[in-house]
Each structure stands twice: as C-alpha cells, then as structure tokens.
Motif scaffolding. Sequence first.
Motif, mmCIF file in Angstrom:
data_model
loop_
_atom_site.group_PDB
_atom_site.id
_atom_site.type_symbol
_atom_site.label_atom_id
_atom_site.label_comp_id
_atom_site.label_asym_id
_atom_site.label_seq_id
_atom_site.Cartn_x
_atom_site.Cartn_y
_atom_site.Cartn_z
ATOM 1 N N ASN A 170 0.835 -1.206 0.000
ATOM 2 C CA ASN A 170 0.000 0.000 0.000
ATOM 3 C C ASN A 170 0.867 1.253 0.000
ATOM 4 O O ASN A 170 0.606 2.215 0.716
ATOM 5 N N THR B 4 4.090 -0.166 -5.563
ATOM 6 C CA THR B 4 3.334 -0.572 -4.381
ATOM 7 C C THR B 4 3.180 -2.076 -4.328
ATOM 8 O O THR B 4 3.232 -2.768 -5.350
ATOM 9 N N ASP B 5 3.028 -2.567 -3.104
ATOM 10 C CA ASP B 5 2.774 -3.992 -2.860
ATOM 11 C C ASP B 5 3.853 -4.886 -3.474
ATOM 12 O O ASP B 5 3.573 -5.992 -3.950
#
Length: 292
Positions: free
Chosen positions: A201, A261-262
């Motif tokens: 996130n 992200t992630d």
Amino acid sequence: MLTYKTLRMPTLMLAVGVFGSGCLNAGMTEEEILAEEAAALETIATTIPTPSNGSAGEIRNSTTRLKNAKNGGSDVYDFANKKIGVNSTASCDGEGQKTVFEVEDGVTVKNLIIAGGKAGGNGIVCLGSCTLDHVYWEDICEDAATLSKDGATMTLNHVIALHASDKVFQHNAKGNSKTIIKNSYISDFGKLWRSCGDCTNNGGPRHLIVDNVKVESIKSALAGANQNYGDTVTITNLFVKGGYNASKDKPKICTEWIGVTDHNGESQKVNNGKSQWNTATCRVSQSNVQSW
C-alpha cells in the motif's frame, strides 16, 4: 508544509529579505555570507560518548516499549549515555531483526547509545511523532531508526550514526510524514534516508529535511525520494567530507525514483540515478553542499 525556513532563517535569506539583493553586491559576497552562516551553526560532535554502563552495555532479551505519559509512561526518557541493545540472533544482512526500542507518539529519547552489530537489531521504531536527541549508533545492523506512523514526524537532533551497509533512516510512513535530521554526524553508509520504494500500500508524500549535518563515506546516495508520490527532500548546510565532485557526481546527494506498491516489481531510477538539483522533489542546490 514544514520547510527549513521554520528551523532557521539563514543569514543569506535574512540579508536579502531585509536589505534587498543589492546589499550583497555592495558588501559581502554570497560565498562570504554562506561561510558566516556556517560559522554560526551549532557544533556537530563526531565522537560517541563513553557508555556510562560500561563498554559491554546492557543487552536486553526483548524489545523495550517506551510509553508516553498518556499511556502511563513518560514523555522524556533520559538514558544518561547508557549503551543498550537487544538479544537478536538474526543476521544484519537480512530481515527479522528484533527492534531495540519502540517509541510511542510524543516521546523524546535522550542520551542513549544503541549497541553495535547484531545487538543493534532493527534499532528504534517510532510509532508516532518522536524526537531522538543525542542518540548514538555504534554500528548499525538493519536500520538506525524507522518512522512508521502516517502523518508523524521523526526529529533527529545531535545524533551520530556509524557503519550502515544500506540505509540509516527508514521512512515507511506516508501522509505528509517527515524525517528531520539536524546538527548530526553520519559516517560510512549506503543511504542516509530512503522513502520506501515498494512497500505494501505504498504512497506518500514523505518529506526529508536535512540541516547542519556532516557526512562522510557515502556508498550510494545521501537521499532517495519517490517523485511519483510527491516526496520532497530539503537540504541546507550539508557538509560532505572532501566535498561534492560535480564532474563525477560523487557522492550522489539527492536521487529521484518512481516508487511501486505492494512489492510489484522494483522502484525505478529517474535520470539514471543522477543527483537532482532544484527540482520539485530534490529541493537542494549545489551551494548548500560544502566541504569539510
């Protein structure tokens, strides 16, 4: 947004703002004004104090949580230059190290030496806004300190941090969170500060403010920020051992990245990872980088 102007009004700005730019030509040069400002800065120590509890220090079995006054603790913890570490068996080269101290929101930690090597573990993790004042790291294991709370500010004042194979200060928090480093000495490290490039996130913005800091033996770059998440790096009064070599771009000062992200791939360097000057992300000019 907090900028270096709220930390100190530099002599140059004061001269220009009060007297107008013409006084610079009639009197002191910009270089002379910068030198005068440097002379007025707080003294930066480069030697860690002798531990008050002996060279071996105290190695604790588990992470210590420093609760704030609201939660039954104190808003200030003064360790009187004690050396403290944690019994962490994980290698410093990987993940999974124990944290030495978790610091709750609003707490100031003073006069503390974090033991070197494995005993330094994952250092200090700030769970909210915190101030680390005269805190010292002998030999960084994973990270010296990490900011983990969105919107929080981690302030490091008169700290000394030595020997980090990668980054010194990790910034995972988002939401206009800030790391402020001032009046400090950092030596032998990969990166002083890095905005997380591939966190779960992931996002931003994250902000770094550096003022009156001495550094030497930079292996990678002073700072790395994610351009696409709105990060900023503001640097004033940076003193680099031997100075900055512009023709070789060594050491790199502020580099920009495109974060992901992630853990979806790896973050990508902007402009081949070269130092960036006077951009929306890297708010630093070469005149702010001086030699010592």
